[in-house]
Write an enzyme that holds these catalytic residues in place. Structure first.
Site, PDB file in Angstrom:
ATOM      1  N   GLU A 396       0.971  -1.156   0.359  1.00 42.70           N
ATOM      2  CA  GLU A 396      -0.453  -0.579  -0.308  1.00 42.70           C
ATOM      3  C   GLU A 396       0.972   1.237   0.011  1.00 42.70           C
ATOM      4  O   GLU A 396       1.173   2.080   0.606  1.00 42.70           O
ATOM      5  CB  GLU A 396      -1.261   0.250   1.226  1.00 42.70           C
ATOM      6  CG  GLU A 396      -2.372  -0.910   1.428  1.00 42.70           C
ATOM      7  CD  GLU A 396      -3.194  -1.670   0.102  1.00 42.70           C
ATOM      8  OE1 GLU A 396      -2.989  -1.384  -1.213  1.00 42.70           O
ATOM      9  OE2 GLU A 396      -4.351  -0.744   0.403  1.00 42.70           O
ATOM     10  N   LYS A 401       2.496   2.877  -6.701  1.00 43.50           N
ATOM     11  CA  LYS A 401       1.144   2.506  -7.565  1.00 43.50           C
ATOM     12  C   LYS A 401       1.105   2.550  -8.392  1.00 43.50           C
ATOM     13  O   LYS A 401       1.308   2.431  -9.935  1.00 43.50           O
ATOM     14  CB  LYS A 401      -0.093   2.084  -6.979  1.00 43.50           C
ATOM     15  CG  LYS A 401      -0.141   1.093  -5.782  1.00 43.50           C
ATOM     16  CD  LYS A 401      -1.389   0.642  -4.995  1.00 43.50           C
ATOM     17  CE  LYS A 401      -1.399  -0.290  -4.044  1.00 43.50           C
ATOM     18  NZ  LYS A 401      -1.873  -1.326  -3.690  1.00 43.50           N
ATOM     19  N   HIS A 444     -11.429  -4.669  -4.774  1.00 42.54           N
ATOM     20  CA  HIS A 444     -11.142  -5.552  -3.565  1.00 42.54           C
ATOM     21  C   HIS A 444     -11.546  -6.447  -3.341  1.00 42.54           C
ATOM     22  O   HIS A 444     -12.445  -7.113  -2.817  1.00 42.54           O
ATOM     23  CB  HIS A 444     -11.314  -4.419  -2.509  1.00 42.54           C
ATOM     24  CG  HIS A 444     -11.138  -4.502  -0.931  1.00 42.54           C
ATOM     25  ND1 HIS A 444     -11.991  -3.866  -0.471  1.00 42.54           N
ATOM     26  CD2 HIS A 444     -10.235  -4.940  -0.717  1.00 42.54           C
ATOM     27  CE1 HIS A 444     -10.916  -4.136   0.863  1.00 42.54           C
ATOM     28  NE2 HIS A 444      -9.985  -4.632   0.639  1.00 42.54           N
ATOM     29  N   ASN A 494     -15.304  -3.277   5.404  1.00 48.87           N
ATOM     30  CA  ASN A 494     -13.648  -2.992   6.353  1.00 48.87           C
ATOM     31  C   ASN A 494     -14.306  -1.463   7.133  1.00 48.87           C
ATOM     32  O   ASN A 494     -14.242  -1.094   8.211  1.00 48.87           O
ATOM     33  CB  ASN A 494     -12.869  -2.246   5.941  1.00 48.87           C
ATOM     34  CG  ASN A 494     -11.914  -2.999   5.346  1.00 48.87           C
ATOM     35  OD1 ASN A 494     -11.833  -4.938   5.958  1.00 48.87           O
ATOM     36  ND2 ASN A 494     -11.263  -3.427   4.739  1.00 48.87           N
TER      37      ASN A 494
END
Ligand code: 3HC
Length: 651
Positions: A396, A401, A444, A494
């Site tokens: 992350e 990215k 995801h 989440n």
């Protein structure tokens, strides 16, 4: 001949009647009330024609490519849930199926594709069953997943041909059998290799007056005398390990029926009529039906108009746990996959895990080897240029990215899906430097990828509708359920899970027994308690999601201490619980007057957050929140999801 809208019927020169089911304007055949009424008239005609020797047999086939019959028409169940109406409808269907069974001429079913629920019950009422032995044939009783059990005589008839124990097993689990297994277990009498052989084989069966044989004595003996009670107790204990009778009454009611009447298939069938209406009228059945239709709705979020996207090749960047497992799943589902990481040392563990998955799921070495051949290590990243979908699942880190996508965009095919598996970084920022930022979607996945059905398809402010629809199509294509969510911290799952977990942990820190809270959540209907779940997710993962959501863990807490000690939960063998062989070692549960009520109290933060998510447009509707949270967290499906449960005063 009667006027028919659901069936076609004709008699050939050999006096064989060819009956085809063709539910109008529908992709699958279902036994609607109209279909049953028309079949009544047809059967009356068969009786007359047989008596006058104008008909020597009947063959039942489906005209749809999708399969034979997908069961009774679930869209009618809400109207039929009144027990009096339901009882009438069942009596009528039973009488009809009994007449089919009693016909003096052979009645043969030719099965391809799905043959489920009421469709299988109809096939079982006919005298002989032939099925196509290919990968598409799936035979079974999915009724328990709808909060009911077979109600058109399928209990007694399946027990008659399979023997009571295997029949109960398929009814209790709702598992589908492939053609070979169905033949081996006596549910099907004959296999053919191709659909176009069904007619010929059925013709032979009619002319030779073939008849299915009942299960042998060694199988039937299992339902006799005191053995039946013993077996019923065993079944009850097995089912209780998975679900509670107060949440899911159907399997328990079926076991009671077996215990009561299991030695007599005819009495077993009659017993269906007594028990089925009550189940159909239950909140559990209504909620499970709603979930069926919500899940069906998820499939419709994909690209509807041509040209529909084609998915043959996937390129995954990042061979860590998520990337590696996504790659393995895609290869398992039949796609050609290239898996990229910096070197082979990083990729090899993912390939090893993939092999384990393939062995577990595919079993046959030839299928395992074929799946392994579809999954290719690709350190140079050559697969990106050929891929239809490129999924990034690296650490992350925004810059990494951004760099990856800048490079990927320059080589990707024009229509290829560019997707990130990020769980925390805003999509808009990752897409900042892309020439076409509208292409980048979030996909995801949840850990473990092979087991969790949900994929959150993350929509950024700049995404095109087509990009999102294509992402949904891809998720459905690989057998996952897509729920579209807005790009915001924690997305849906989440975001709603964390306040529930953290509040429960706070209560443990304040002195309540973790065993009590976990047992309470399970008594309410969660698949696992919140403390155990945090251990399973991993305290490090929980900590980072909590930070991302602006709910940091207090420094002087037990949570922080466990983290600092490296006790991260199941994966390190110690978290809130000690873990041995993948199981939490739990102490006894302290006495409590109403565990389920305590569980209901514990899930309040989750339900509250769901409401906020709907208000903030994280998901498009309360229905989407319900199905997303059920698929992502296992939230009590029998209550219909958090918001439905609140609406019904159950949460
Ligand atoms: N009743 C009503 N509609 C049904 C249906 C059913 N039994 N089975 C499928 N459909 C509809 C779907 O809702 C969908 O409708 P839509 O196009 O309007 O959205 C359409 O048929 C196509 O279905 P899918 O998109 O799901 O097609 P798939 O190829 O992906 O899956 C399937 C096919 C596996 C048959 C899946 O649809 C399924 O699981 N159906 C339900 C099967 C079932 O539960 N049968 C038991 C019914 S209960 C029963 O028979 C009681 C009896 O014992 C008395």
């Amino acid at each position: 001949m009667p006027k028919l809208s659901q069936w076609k019927f004709g008699i050939d020169f050999e006096r064989i009647g060819w009956l085809t089911i063709d539910t109008p304007s529908a992709p699958v055949n279902v036994l609607s009330t109209t279909a049953i009424l028309e079949l009544e008239k047809l059967v009356a005609r068969f009786e007359d024609l047989a008596a006058s020797d104008e008909l020597v047999g009947v063959v039942l086939l489906s005209s749809k490519g999708s399969g034979f019959i997908a069961g009774a028409d679930i869209t009618e169940f809400d109207d039929l849930s009144d027990p009096v109406e339901m009882t009438k409808a069942l009596r009528r269907a039973h009488a009809l199926f009994d007449r089919i069974e009693r016909l003096p001429i052979p009645f043969v079913s030719g099965i391809h594709g799905f043959c489920l629920g009421g469709g299988l019950e109809l096939a079982l009422a006919t005298h002989y069953r032939i099925a196509v032995n290919n990968d598409k044939t799936r035979i079974g009783f999915p009724e328990v997943k709808l909060g009911i059990f077979p109600g058109f005589g399928g209990t007694g008839r399946s027990m008659n041909v399979m023997g009571p124990v295997p029949a109960m097993q398929i009814m209790l689990t709702g598992k589908y059998l492939r053609a070979g297994a169905a033949r081996g277990m006596g549910l099907v009498d004959k296999l053919v290799r191709h659909r176009d052989q069904l007619r010929w084989e059925a013709r032979k069966a009619i002319l030779q007056k073939r008849k299915s044989k009942p299960a042998g004595f060694t199988k039937r003996v299992m339902a006799m005398g005191p053995l039946r009670k013993f077996i019923a107790d065993k079944m009850r204990a097995t089912v209780k390990k998975k679900v509670r009778p107060e949440h899911y009454p159907a399997p328990f009611s079926l076991i009671e029926l077996f215990e009561d009447k299991g030695n007599d298939p005819v009495a077993m069938r009659a017993g269906e009529i007594e028990r089925f209406p009550k189940l159909m009228d239950s909140g559990t059945a209504a909620n499970l039906r709603r979930l069926f239709f919500l899940s069906e709705g998820l499939k419709k979020q994909g690209v509807r108009k041509p040209p529909k996207p084609k998915f043959a090749r996937v390129h995954v960047i990042g061979a860590g746990v998520m990337g590696g497992d996504i790659a393995a799943w895609c290869a398992y589902r039949g796609l050609a996959v290239t898996l990229q990481d910096l070197d082979m040392e990083r990729i090899q563990p993912a390939l090893d895990r993939a092999k384990k998955l393939f062995k577990k799921r595919l079993k046959k070495p030839i299928a395992v080897n074929a799946a392994m051949a579809r999954l290719e290590a690709d350190v140079a990243g050559k697969g990106a240029a050929r891929a239809d979908v490129i999924i990034e699942a690296v650490v992350e880190n925004l810059e990494i990215k951004q760099k990856i996508f800048a490079q990927v965009e320059s080589v990707a095919k024009p229509g290829a899906v560019l997707a990130t598996n990020t769980s925390s970084i805003e999509l808009e920022r990752i897409a900042e430097d892309l020439k076409d930022p509208s292409r980048l979607v979030g996909l995801h996945f949840f850990n473990p990828v092979a087991q969790l059905p949900l994929v959150e398809v993350v929509r950024s402010k700049v995404n095109s509708d087509l990009a999102i629809r294509t992402g949904c199509s891809f998720a459905s294509f690989i057998g996952k359920s897509p729920v579209v969510v807005k790009s915001a911290p924690g997305f849906l799952v989440n975001r709603v899970l964390m306040p529930y977990l953290l509040k429960s942990i706070e209560r443990v820190e304040a002195g309540e027994a973790q065993e009590l809270l976990d047992a309470a959540a399970v008594a309410f209907g969660m698949p696992m308690g919140p403390i155990e779940l945090m251990d399973v997710v991993g305290l490090d993962v929980g900590h980072s999601v909590a930070n991302e959501l602006g709910q940091p863990v207090a420094e002087d807490s037990k949570f922080a201490r466990l983290l600092a000690q490296g006790n991260l939960g199941r994966k390190t063998g110690r978290g809130f619980y000690r873990w041995t062989k993948g199981r939490a070692e739990k102490g006894s549960v302290p006495e409590h007057s109403n565990l389920a009520e305590l569980g209901r109290e514990l899930v309040q933060p989750l339900v509250d957050e769901c409401e906020v998510c709907v208000k903030e447009g994280i998901v498009s509707s309360a229905d989407m929140a319900d199905i997303g949270v059920i698929l992502g967290t296992g939230f009590a499906p029998f209550l219909g999801g958090p918001l439905k449960a609140r609406q019904d005063g159950k949460a």
